[in-house]
Design an enzyme around this catalytic site. Structure first.
Site, PDB file in Angstrom:
ATOM      1  N   ASP A 285      89.191  56.865  53.119  1.00 49.90           N
ATOM      2  CA  ASP A 285      88.372  55.696  52.840  1.00 49.90           C
ATOM      3  C   ASP A 285      89.305  54.624  52.256  1.00 49.90           C
ATOM      4  O   ASP A 285      90.487  54.855  52.009  1.00 49.90           O
ATOM      5  CB  ASP A 285      87.201  56.046  51.910  1.00 49.90           C
ATOM      6  CG  ASP A 285      86.022  55.099  52.127  1.00 49.90           C
ATOM      7  OD1 ASP A 285      86.265  53.952  52.577  1.00 49.90           O
ATOM      8  OD2 ASP A 285      84.878  55.466  51.844  1.00 49.90           O
TER       9      ASP A 285
HETATM   10  C1  NOJ Z   1      84.308  51.883  52.373  1.00 47.44           C
HETATM   11  C2  NOJ Z   1      83.170  52.753  52.813  1.00 47.44           C
HETATM   12  O1  NOJ Z   1      82.976  53.795  51.871  1.00 47.44           O
HETATM   13  C3  NOJ Z   1      83.341  53.374  54.184  1.00 47.44           C
HETATM   14  O2  NOJ Z   1      82.144  53.985  54.556  1.00 47.44           O
HETATM   15  C4  NOJ Z   1      83.750  52.337  55.171  1.00 47.44           C
HETATM   16  O3  NOJ Z   1      83.893  52.937  56.444  1.00 47.44           O
HETATM   17  C5  NOJ Z   1      85.052  51.685  54.717  1.00 47.44           C
HETATM   18  N1  NOJ Z   1      84.848  51.053  53.423  1.00 47.44           N
HETATM   19  C6  NOJ Z   1      85.549  50.643  55.711  1.00 47.44           C
HETATM   20  O4  NOJ Z   1      84.704  49.571  55.749  1.00 47.44           O
END
Ligand code: NOJ
Length: 729
Positions: A285
């Site tokens: 993430d």
């Molecule tokens: C943070 C989020 O937790 C995740 O679900 C997402 O795919 C990423 N950012 C990218 O936007």
């Protein structure tokens, strides 16, 4: 241009997810020619806007960042975050494929959570349709529309079990049940990764694992969980998505029993790859690897070099938006903190995914071909159907459907606001019409006047406006809920009740004495006992998407008979959360009115609206319920009769409960369901077959075969049904 040369040397099957251009041997050969810098490059994801821009916008109008272009040319970047428009996508890809030494194509990822231009209802809503075919079609819609934004990878589906509506990301989930979430996960992966499009895209299962169990429902918070719960509840949707062929998995931000998922070898290597058999690539993430080292964040590594080494050793293939791998992985390898062999393993996973995606043969997006594959009207129609089928009728004393010719006073916030209607993660919502509820009622010919009269939070109710609107109407239809973006990432709530202004509005509407229909638009279950008491009918419409106004009007007017069923529970009060139907049994199980059984002293024990619950405009009767063990399967049967005056769809649900087990088992567990459409007076025998092996369970790391005495129900929701029994010897 290494890949291109190689490709001409081998015979290549047609492009597509299963028709890989390179063999594993050829991928290893490619790997053997890569420098350490190029290997690390494949493991780095940066913003498609370069340093200068946030990734979350459509970057199509933006000039390509020169520094980023140089990094791609040098083989220092493996993927980009942020759809960047087809023109820029192809420009980036040209640099990667034609100007970098090895010509390895890029992946460009973005969160297309419930659509792109066309937005379906939020996933929590869509889960309430209990329909794998619809979920798969939703995935296919994402696959068709994503390349038109300049991306070939979506960070969808989110398959985190969500038992706590305080957690805002419940909106992105399939709710609280492992079986529903597993089937939705597999169907979405099949849809998203369909080969039947000009440009196949990759799906991403997230967030591995247990993210929905964030303590107190507060996003990013720690997760403490037993191994039994992990295996019985939280892993199955990942297992199902992996079996369906998901190419990528995103480990979560949080710590799992003290160890951050991003550097958790047990989770990422032993379980994800070892046990679940995942063969694709993992992507962290957003900066989640780096945050493991920051002393004021997780603080489990001594600096970037050491965290890079830990993450690679754990099984994290690509670093999203962090600089740990980019700046320190090569030196970590040189210092012996992690082996180059481990790095090779990560790069091999990444190359295999790019290969499987067909990028070696077809790196560019052909905009005309992608456009030709999209039928905007058909997508809008699918979104309309999905909105109607995701809506859940929570209460009805006959006020719905709205009878033709009735004069309606429409009040409340959000009825004329598309951004509210589409919900979270819907940056690019723009199909042809984008109807709000106001537009939908107009389209269905309802005679109504709209006056907003109150907002979602703060401010006062315009009581006079409500009174005068109601005075000229036969029925008041009133909107409540949350603003469109109130659910979603890092939007945890400590109070799930309706804000004071909405409670005041309930009183003002009730005081008019007119029939009172409530339409809820929100991204999570709310605590609404006041509304449940006051309203004559309540339709939970969720955030229904770009055709939501049509879909919800279709249900309100009765053009469509609602058939949605809750996949998560509505509490009476926030203090009941986390609240889920399949809770483990307790000593002193709850009995109404009995002092020494588990309870609250200031409110009810169970849910206001339970899992599996939902009404229709007709009624169904169950009879001849039976369950038998037949060889290696369990067979539930019941006669279902439509006893009402119109056609309808009943979602027949099968539950079991094991009486004695190695560890205490849930009070009920969903084992299967079937949707059956019946005309008035029609009767049908519904059979639900469940492999006995599905009743096996985990006690920590031990898989235990289900045996002994069981109770069972074939029922319209998780609280009802005649108690049946069976045994497995
Ligand atoms: C943070 C989020 O937790 C995740 O679900 C997402 O795919 C990423 N950012 C990218 O936007």
């Amino acid at each position: 241009m290494y890949c291109r040369k190689l490709i001409t040397a081998v015979s290549i099957a047609a492009a597509g997810l299963s028709a890989a251009a390179l063999t594993d041997v050829e991928i290893d050969e490619l790997l053997s020619r890569m420098t350490l810098v190029e290997k690390v490059g494949q493991m780095v994801q940066v913003s498609s806007g370069g340093k200068s821009a946030a990734e979350a916008e459509d970057g199509s109008g933006r000039k390509i960042d020169a520094v980023l272009a140089g990094q791609i040319r040098n083989g220092e970047i493996g993927s980009l975050l942020g759809a960047c428009g087809v023109k820029n996508f192809n420009a980036f890809q040209k640099i990667a494929v034609e100007e970098s030494r090895l010509g390895i194509p890029l992946m460009v990822g973005h969160d297309m959570i419930h659509g792109v231009f066309t937005q379906l209802p939020i996933p929590l809503a869509l889960s309430c349709a209990w329909d794998e075919e619809l979920w798969c079609k939703g995935g296919e819609l994402i696959a068709r529309e994503t390349p038109l934004k300049g991306a070939n990878w979506t960070f969808t589906p989110m398959v985190d079990i969500s038992r706590d509506p305080r957690w805002g990301r419940i909106a992105e989930s399939a709710g609280q049940d492992a079986l529903v979430a597993s089937r939705m996960s597999a169907a979405l992966v099949r849809g998203i990764q369909t080969k039947d499009v000009a440009h196949p895209i990759a799906a991403c299962l997230k967030h591995f694992v247990g993210y929905g169990a964030a303590m107190s429902g507060r996003d990013y918070n720690e997760v403490e969980m037993s191994e039994s719960t992990l295996r019985n509840v939280y892993l199955p949707p990942f297992a199902a998505g992996i079996d369906a062929g998901a190419l990528t998995v995103m480990p979560a931000f949080h710590t799992f029993n003290g160890v951050p998922c991003s550097v958790n070898k047990w989770l990422l290597s032993d379980i994800l790859r070892g046990e679940l058999g995942f063969k694709g690539m993992t992507i962290s993430d957003y900066n989640a690897v780096g945050e493991c080292a920051w002393p004021d964040h997780h603080g489990v590594a001594d600096g970037d070099e050491s965290v890079s080494a830990m993450a690679v050793a754990a099984g994290m293939d690509q670093d999203m938006m962090g600089e740990s791998y980019m700046k320190t992985l090569a030196s970590a390898v040189k210092k012996g903190l992690v082996s180059e062999k481990a790095v090779d393993g990560c790069v091999r996973n990444i190359l295999r995914v790019k290969n499987a995606l067909g990028l070696i043969e077809k790196p560019y997006i052909d905009e005309a071909a992608a456009k030709a594959g999209v039928d905007w009207k058909a997508d809008a129609a699918l979104a309309r159907e999905a909105a109607a089928r995701s809506a859940v009728l929570l209460k009805n004393n006959g006020a719905l459907p709205l009878k033709p010719g009735l004069k309606v006073a429409l009040v409340g916030p959000g009825a004329d606001d598309l951004w509210h209607t589409v919900g979270c993660w819907a940056t690019w919502a723009e199909n042809t019409s984008n109807p709000t509820l106001v537009d939908g009622l107009k389209a269905d010919g309802v005679d109504f006047k709209y006056v907003k009269a109150y907002g979602f939070r703060g401010g006062k109710v315009d009581v006079a406006a409500i009174q005068s609107a109601a005075a000229n109407a036969d029925v008041v239809v009133a909107c409540f809920g949350e603003q469109g973006r109130e659910a979603g990432e890092n939007n945890s709530r400590m109070d799930l009740s309706l804000p004071k202004v909405q409670l005041d509005a309930i009183d003002a509407i009730k005081a008019t004495g007119k029939p009172f229909v409530a339409v809820l638009m929100n991204g999570r279950p709310l605590a609404i006992p006041e509304l449940a008491e006051a309203a004559d009918a309540i339709l939970e419409a969720w955030n229904p998407g770009t055709s939501g106004g049509w879909g919800i009007a279709d249900v309100l007017t009765g053009r469509i008979n609602p058939s949605g069923r809750l996949t998560t529970e509505f509490p009476y009060a926030t203090g009941q959360c986390p609240l889920y139907y399949n809770k483990t049994r307790t000593g002193r199980p709850h009995k109404d009115g009995e002092r020494w059984t588990t309870r609250y002293i200031d409110g009810p024990y169970g849910a206001l609206y339970p899992f599996g619950y939902g009404l229709t405009y007709t009624t169904f009767e169950y009879s001849d319920e039976k369950v038998v063990v037949d060889g290696d399967k369990l067979v539930f049967t019941a006669k279902i009769r439509n006893t009402g005056l119109r056609e309808g769809v009943e979602t027949v649900q099968a539950y079991t409960r094991q009486l004695v087990a190695v560890e205490s088992r849930p009070v009920r567990e969903l084992r299967g369901w079937k949707r059956v459409a019946l005309a008035p007076g029609e009767e049908s025998v519904v059979a639900i077959e469940v492999p006995l092996a599905n009743l096996d369970y985990w006690a920590a790391s031990r898989k235990v075969a289900a045996s002994g005495e069981f109770e069972a129900w074939i029922a319209p929701d998780s609280t009802k049904g005649k108690k049946l029994g069976f045994s497995i010897r």
